[in-house]
Design a protein around this motif. Sequence first.
Motif, PDB file in Angstrom:
ATOM      1  N   THR A   1     -38.161 -22.782  11.897  1.00  0.00           N
ATOM      2  CA  THR A   1     -38.608 -22.863  13.283  1.00  0.00           C
ATOM      3  C   THR A   1     -39.692 -21.803  13.524  1.00  0.00           C
ATOM      4  O   THR A   1     -40.713 -22.075  14.158  1.00  0.00           O
ATOM      5  CB  THR A   1     -37.425 -22.640  14.236  1.00  0.00           C
ATOM      6  OG1 THR A   1     -36.299 -23.373  13.737  1.00  0.00           O
ATOM      7  CG2 THR A   1     -37.756 -23.141  15.622  1.00  0.00           C
TER       8      THR A   1
ATOM      9  N   MET B   1     -38.342 -26.799  19.310  1.00  0.00           N
ATOM     10  CA  MET B   1     -39.343 -27.390  18.430  1.00  0.00           C
ATOM     11  C   MET B   1     -39.330 -28.911  18.496  1.00  0.00           C
ATOM     12  O   MET B   1     -40.360 -29.553  18.295  1.00  0.00           O
ATOM     13  CB  MET B   1     -39.097 -26.910  16.987  1.00  0.00           C
ATOM     14  CG  MET B   1     -40.227 -27.182  16.020  1.00  0.00           C
ATOM     15  SD  MET B   1     -41.859 -26.661  16.596  1.00  0.00           S
ATOM     16  CE  MET B   1     -41.679 -24.888  16.665  1.00  0.00           C
ATOM     17  N   ALA B   2     -38.175 -29.486  18.806  1.00  0.00           N
ATOM     18  CA  ALA B   2     -38.121 -30.952  18.877  1.00  0.00           C
ATOM     19  C   ALA B   2     -39.072 -31.436  19.973  1.00  0.00           C
ATOM     20  O   ALA B   2     -39.844 -32.378  19.770  1.00  0.00           O
ATOM     21  CB  ALA B   2     -36.693 -31.396  19.161  1.00  0.00           C
TER      22      ALA B   2
ATOM     23  N   MET C   1     -29.304 -24.942  13.303  1.00  0.00           N
ATOM     24  CA  MET C   1     -30.655 -24.437  13.050  1.00  0.00           C
ATOM     25  C   MET C   1     -30.746 -23.732  11.699  1.00  0.00           C
ATOM     26  O   MET C   1     -29.901 -22.902  11.432  1.00  0.00           O
ATOM     27  CB  MET C   1     -31.022 -23.442  14.145  1.00  0.00           C
ATOM     28  CG  MET C   1     -32.354 -22.783  13.983  1.00  0.00           C
ATOM     29  SD  MET C   1     -32.869 -21.902  15.472  1.00  0.00           S
ATOM     30  CE  MET C   1     -31.980 -20.363  15.313  1.00  0.00           C
ATOM     31  N   CYS C   2     -31.705 -23.983  10.900  1.00  0.00           N
ATOM     32  CA  CYS C   2     -32.689 -25.043  10.942  1.00  0.00           C
ATOM     33  C   CYS C   2     -32.507 -25.843   9.647  1.00  0.00           C
ATOM     34  O   CYS C   2     -32.719 -25.297   8.564  1.00  0.00           O
ATOM     35  CB  CYS C   2     -34.085 -24.431  11.000  1.00  0.00           C
ATOM     36  SG  CYS C   2     -35.422 -25.605  10.744  1.00  0.00           S
ATOM     37  N   PRO C   3     -32.067 -27.087   9.762  1.00  0.00           N
ATOM     38  CA  PRO C   3     -31.653 -27.829   8.565  1.00  0.00           C
ATOM     39  C   PRO C   3     -32.733 -27.986   7.504  1.00  0.00           C
ATOM     40  O   PRO C   3     -32.436 -27.935   6.317  1.00  0.00           O
ATOM     41  CB  PRO C   3     -31.230 -29.194   9.115  1.00  0.00           C
ATOM     42  CG  PRO C   3     -31.709 -29.251  10.513  1.00  0.00           C
ATOM     43  CD  PRO C   3     -31.887 -27.843  10.996  1.00  0.00           C
ATOM     44  N   SER C   4     -33.985 -28.160   7.918  1.00  0.00           N
ATOM     45  CA  SER C   4     -35.012 -28.353   6.888  1.00  0.00           C
ATOM     46  C   SER C   4     -35.230 -27.057   6.105  1.00  0.00           C
ATOM     47  O   SER C   4     -35.359 -27.069   4.882  1.00  0.00           O
ATOM     48  CB  SER C   4     -36.319 -28.854   7.499  1.00  0.00           C
ATOM     49  OG  SER C   4     -36.661 -28.109   8.643  1.00  0.00           O
TER      50      SER C   4
ATOM     51  N   ARG D   1     -42.936 -22.843  12.044  1.00  0.00           N
ATOM     52  CA  ARG D   1     -43.556 -23.928  12.827  1.00  0.00           C
ATOM     53  C   ARG D   1     -44.176 -23.378  14.108  1.00  0.00           C
ATOM     54  O   ARG D   1     -45.290 -23.743  14.480  1.00  0.00           O
ATOM     55  CB  ARG D   1     -42.499 -24.982  13.162  1.00  0.00           C
ATOM     56  CG  ARG D   1     -42.058 -25.724  11.933  1.00  0.00           C
ATOM     57  CD  ARG D   1     -40.967 -26.737  12.177  1.00  0.00           C
ATOM     58  NE  ARG D   1     -40.700 -27.401  10.922  1.00  0.00           N
ATOM     59  CZ  ARG D   1     -39.501 -27.616  10.409  1.00  0.00           C
ATOM     60  NH1 ARG D   1     -38.425 -27.239  11.067  1.00  0.00           N
ATOM     61  NH2 ARG D   1     -39.370 -28.211   9.245  1.00  0.00           N
TER      62      ARG D   1
ATOM     63  N   CYS E   1     -39.473 -31.299  10.353  1.00  0.00           N
ATOM     64  CA  CYS E   1     -38.617 -30.989  11.509  1.00  0.00           C
ATOM     65  C   CYS E   1     -37.913 -32.276  11.890  1.00  0.00           C
ATOM     66  O   CYS E   1     -38.558 -33.274  12.210  1.00  0.00           O
ATOM     67  CB  CYS E   1     -39.460 -30.470  12.675  1.00  0.00           C
ATOM     68  SG  CYS E   1     -38.538 -30.445  14.223  1.00  0.00           S
ATOM     69  N   VAL E   2     -36.586 -32.273  11.854  1.00  0.00           N
ATOM     70  CA  VAL E   2     -35.829 -33.497  12.118  1.00  0.00           C
ATOM     71  C   VAL E   2     -35.485 -33.647  13.599  1.00  0.00           C
ATOM     72  O   VAL E   2     -34.665 -34.473  13.973  1.00  0.00           O
ATOM     73  CB  VAL E   2     -34.550 -33.574  11.258  1.00  0.00           C
ATOM     74  CG1 VAL E   2     -34.883 -33.853   9.820  1.00  0.00           C
ATOM     75  CG2 VAL E   2     -33.722 -32.302  11.394  1.00  0.00           C
ATOM     76  N   SER E   3     -36.100 -32.799  14.418  1.00  0.00           N
ATOM     77  CA  SER E   3     -35.898 -32.864  15.880  1.00  0.00           C
ATOM     78  C   SER E   3     -34.421 -32.789  16.251  1.00  0.00           C
ATOM     79  O   SER E   3     -33.951 -33.493  17.155  1.00  0.00           O
ATOM     80  CB  SER E   3     -36.522 -34.144  16.442  1.00  0.00           C
ATOM     81  OG  SER E   3     -37.885 -34.174  16.144  1.00  0.00           O
ATOM     82  N   CYS E   4     -33.703 -31.936  15.555  1.00  0.00           N
ATOM     83  CA  CYS E   4     -32.256 -31.846  15.779  1.00  0.00           C
ATOM     84  C   CYS E   4     -31.923 -31.054  17.041  1.00  0.00           C
ATOM     85  O   CYS E   4     -30.790 -31.048  17.490  1.00  0.00           O
ATOM     86  CB  CYS E   4     -31.589 -31.205  14.575  1.00  0.00           C
ATOM     87  SG  CYS E   4     -32.023 -29.474  14.350  1.00  0.00           S
ATOM     88  N   LYS E   5     -32.887 -30.333  17.569  1.00  0.00           N
ATOM     89  CA  LYS E   5     -32.717 -29.481  18.747  1.00  0.00           C
ATOM     90  C   LYS E   5     -31.793 -28.288  18.464  1.00  0.00           C
ATOM     91  O   LYS E   5     -31.269 -27.666  19.387  1.00  0.00           O
ATOM     92  CB  LYS E   5     -32.180 -30.249  19.955  1.00  0.00           C
ATOM     93  CG  LYS E   5     -33.130 -31.321  20.489  1.00  0.00           C
ATOM     94  CD  LYS E   5     -32.560 -31.943  21.754  1.00  0.00           C
ATOM     95  CE  LYS E   5     -33.219 -33.251  22.088  1.00  0.00           C
ATOM     96  NZ  LYS E   5     -34.357 -33.131  22.964  1.00  0.00           N
ATOM     97  N   GLY E   6     -31.573 -28.039  17.186  1.00  0.00           N
ATOM     98  CA  GLY E   6     -30.755 -26.876  16.845  1.00  0.00           C
ATOM     99  C   GLY E   6     -31.384 -25.603  17.375  1.00  0.00           C
ATOM    100  O   GLY E   6     -30.704 -24.695  17.864  1.00  0.00           O
ATOM    101  N   CYS E   7     -32.711 -25.548  17.302  1.00  0.00           N
ATOM    102  CA  CYS E   7     -33.384 -24.334  17.776  1.00  0.00           C
ATOM    103  C   CYS E   7     -33.277 -24.218  19.288  1.00  0.00           C
ATOM    104  O   CYS E   7     -33.161 -23.110  19.815  1.00  0.00           O
ATOM    105  CB  CYS E   7     -34.832 -24.304  17.315  1.00  0.00           C
ATOM    106  SG  CYS E   7     -35.710 -25.855  17.467  1.00  0.00           S
TER     107      CYS E   7
HETATM  108  S1  SF4 Z   1     -35.530 -29.150  15.846  1.00  0.00           S
HETATM  109 FE1  SF4 Z   1     -35.611 -26.966  15.407  1.00  0.00          FE
HETATM  110  S2  SF4 Z   1     -33.791 -26.549  14.149  1.00  0.00           S
HETATM  111 FE2  SF4 Z   1     -34.124 -28.778  14.144  1.00  0.00          FE
HETATM  112  S3  SF4 Z   1     -35.350 -29.157  12.317  1.00  0.00           S
HETATM  113 FE3  SF4 Z   1     -36.781 -28.917  14.013  1.00  0.00          FE
HETATM  114  S4  SF4 Z   1     -37.295 -26.749  13.962  1.00  0.00           S
HETATM  115 FE4  SF4 Z   1     -35.469 -26.956  12.738  1.00  0.00          FE
END
Ligand code: SF4
Length: 1019
Positions: free
Chosen positions: A634, A682-683, A620-623, A637, A666-672
């Motif tokens: 995050t 956020m994904a 969290m959070c690559p972007s 957003r 948001c790359v939907s990485c689910k890091g958050c």
């Molecule tokens: S899923 Fe969460 S951590 Fe990943 S890019 Fe989106 S906001 Fe950032």
Amino acid sequence: MNAPLSLHAARRPAGGAYEAVARTSNEVAGRLAQRLAQETQGEVLFSAADRGRYATDASIYQVMPTGVFVPASHEDVAAALDICRELKVPIVPRGAGTSQCGQTVGAGLVIDHAKHMRRVLAVDAEARVAEVESGIVLDHLNLALKQHGLWFPVDVSTSAQATLGGMAGNNSCGSRSIAYGNMVHNVLGAQAWTSDGALHRFTRLEDCEGRAREIGLQVRELAATLAPEIDRRWPKVLRRVGGYNLDIFRNQNPLAYTGDGSVNLAHLLVGSEGTLALTRSLTLRLSELPRAKVLGVVNFPTFYKAMDSAQHIVKLGGDGTLTAVELVDRTMIELSLRNPAFAPVIRSAVIGQPDAVLLVEFSGPDKPSLVRKLDELVELMGDLGLPGSVVRMEDDAPQKSLWEVRKAGLNIMMSLRGDGKPVSFIEDCAVPLEHLAEYTDGLTQVFRKHGTRGTWYAHASVGTLHVRPILDMRTDGAAKMRAIAEEASALVRKYKGAYSGEHGDGLCRGEWISWQFGPRIGEAFGEIKKLFDPIGLLSPGRMVDPPRMDDTRLMRFPPSYRVIPLKPALDWSAWDVQNDPATERTTRPGTGGDPALGYAKAVEMCNNNGHCRKFDAGTMCPSYRVTRDERHLTRGRANTLRLALSGQLGPEGLVGPEVQEALDLCVSCKGCKRDCPTGVDMARMKVEFLHHYKKKHGHTLRDKLVARLPDYARRASAVAGLLNLRNRSPLLAKLGEKMLGLSARRSLPRWQRRHFFNDAPRTATRDEVLAAARPVVLFVDTFNGFFESANARAALKVLQAANYTVHVAAKLKDDGRHLCCGRTFLASGMVDEARAKAAELVASLAPFAEKGIAIVGLEPSCLFTLRDEMLAMGLGDAARKIADQALLFEEFLAREAKAGSLDGLKARLRPLAQRVLLHGHCHQKAFAAVSPVIDVLKLIPGVEPALIESSCCGMAGSFGYEARHYELSMQMAELSLLPAVREAPDAIVVADGTSCRHQIHDGAQREAVHAAVLLAAQL
Ligand code: SF4
Ligand SMILES: Cc1cc2nc3c(=O)[nH]c(=O)nc-3n(C[C@H](O)[C@H](O)[C@H](O)COP(=O)(O)OP(=O)(O)OC[C@H]3O[C@@H](n4cnc5c(N)ncnc54)[C@H](O)[C@@H]3O)c2cc1C
Ligand code: SF4
């Protein structure tokens, strides 16, 4: 640390800033935006969403600023100051915005120092002094200092986010303040602009010059006049951060402010919360990094006893080795015990069922002398009637784990669902240690009286215990807050403590300043403000003339807060609950009264603590790590969504451009989902948003092409040769970019005529696997089935070699198509189509799940859809049972190996001498599924996989293939993944994610492999 991307670096209004802003805001705002755009190089952010994102911090407040300015240089700050002065627009300086009392919210121009003002200007290792810009983050400074064996020791819990300017603004204090003091004890000087535009050097009074010196002399006079009042009213505790530090002229703090008894004028700025001057740079006193640490965990039968003992324990620190005494109470212990990762750690620290534990840390040059301190602690506890109550931790690893649990316990506490939230407003009152037990006892009774309760934690060493009663600010929270504050303040007065002991005054404690110090000192604070800022330009209404703490017009969730009704596509009912503040029990899902059926309440879980402003190699959070833009965080957003859902971005805000812009990267990485303390996912929120957005604006051709890939994959593979021409013809690639927006700089996945679904080895039937002794169902996804069939074949080979009866999941009724989890549809917000796919999957897999047969997948993003989004599609209990059995290939093998069921396979694996690097897919990290990959790779004799400390690879499904995201995608990969791959040219790179392998191919020209392929190759 990488520089922010140029394409996002300078967001400035195009063309006529005045017209654009004046039309939507007002005349002055328009002129302000116009002049900032013309006269500076910084970012000029005046949209409703940008202002909304800067209208909050980690407090309960929300005040819309006129605009936001992100200076690119010091010259920009100076210019903005001049413009604001001329236009009479107040300034609210800001660092990371993690203040808990509303210090960074205000009507005016918010100046964000964190993005660009972040250099270390000088380090004098010998003198142990550094000069830094105000926006540098503490952890980044300490990383730079490590090579010198030094650190800046004000170790706030937000060290990964907090800026030194913000820390100075709040006079922040760390866990180890008993040894090192607060910010004020560690700042040696500051360069700062006063509101007249003059830049001053604030340092020892006798070395100050010009107006700075004049101000210093006048404040000295004030202090002299008020000497008896200061002696009488000033709290005599280390942790007093309220008001201005007038006592630098007459020290009331147990720790001297300077080493030589001199007066340092920079100390007046410390704790002034941006009301006196704008800090350009700070000169800091550094400390030697402790070479050794030991920890004693003292177990107490009652909370009271723990509080009562703190005063005796601190006496062990007479020689300066005691660096922390931190509390973890029963609730926190229980919360930690519920978490599988933390349970063993906490179990190793507790004896029986203590009501509270104190973590007592000693630091120094060598372990043996510290071990003797532990002996003293054990002896002391015996004398206090608690023999055998200390768990000794002499090794570093268990100490580190336990400190992490202490932090995580707080995070779990913050994840309470429902409108009642733990509210920070009296959470850092500091009382002398001899009264700590009575004080905490008294406050607990106050909470009980008001139908709530608090969980206690933190700094017992200095009498500052954090506690947050649960209040519902949308109903009677404000009234209860005042009532509790009044009763808490009476206790603070009774015990001669400080009402504001760590987190500052801001909006929630401003009005308590004159209560604490009395009217005469209060007036003197007004004088100080006038000396520095006679025109009241800097954060007006803070410190001096503050508003009431319970003014609901200043709050994020005032009683008038409304959510626009919405029918969500996914099931958010788990968030749509209310809670009982006394028991923290929540009501049934779907009963919370959310007009958006839980979506709004899920979004509102973000409490703005800023934990997502992380730059370490986690997910969290690559972007944000690339753009450093609050919009791409995050938090940013979640705030944008909240503003939209509550109508603050207009009636159509949710489907407007501002939410789209915030969520686009948001790359939907689910890091958050994994890292956010309150579980903001956020994904999943993006899927919901896209559903509504695309419904309004329609899907693009590219959306459809990507989403429907599983539907046409079989037909497309029949013309593989033709389609693969695109990768060989630059012309076709350019055409694809023009028509579909897929970057010509990317190679696309290669189609195969013979793929797993038309050329699979024979596997067990449904009936055979249901009857088998060692059954497993292999779910082969679109990507590994059609594009990289070798992976699916390799997985099959390994599972069969391990003597499992393998059935490849297929539709109940063969219609020529394969089973699909719906992931590609979700990525475009096509929830209905994804649900249809998932329903087929559920129908096929339910009998296996019912029998407890493992359902094993290869592609993390597909497999984890079964454990995540599929549960939010209204598919009932069968989906839940499938989720329980759904395992990634390596999760399954690791589980079986642990159970001793893989001995046969292990014996067959040939050794491998080559180095192995592992890159974890984001979803593997989010679901804690990376360590099973390591465990499984270690089954190969000779393999010791090295985990690349990487965040998202940047490809993220189709994200990185899109031309408009290409640059950002590569920047994400360059943060850590690609350099690590390049640094190990001979290593085998393992990456389970299809898109991760493609990114590695495109960015480092290396072929990464799925773990299944590596295992199969060794058979
Ligand atoms: S899923 Fe969460 S951590 Fe990943 S890019 Fe989106 S906001 Fe950032
Ligand atoms: C979960 C959590 C844990 C926390 N733990 C701690 C803790 O352990 N100890 C502690 O002391 N605090 C703690 N805090 C509070 C907060 O994190 C700290 O006060 C932190 O130092 C603030 O840093 P920041 O960069 O976010 O500052 P901000 O919140 O952005 O700003 C803080 C103040 O400084 C002013 N300011 C910022 N930059 C400038 C500048 N260039 N010139 C003039 N004024 C400026 C602002 O106007 C504001 O008044 C915690 C907060 C949270 C949410
Ligand atoms: S998204 Fe999560 S981590 Fe980020 S500020 Fe909100 S609650 Fe904190």
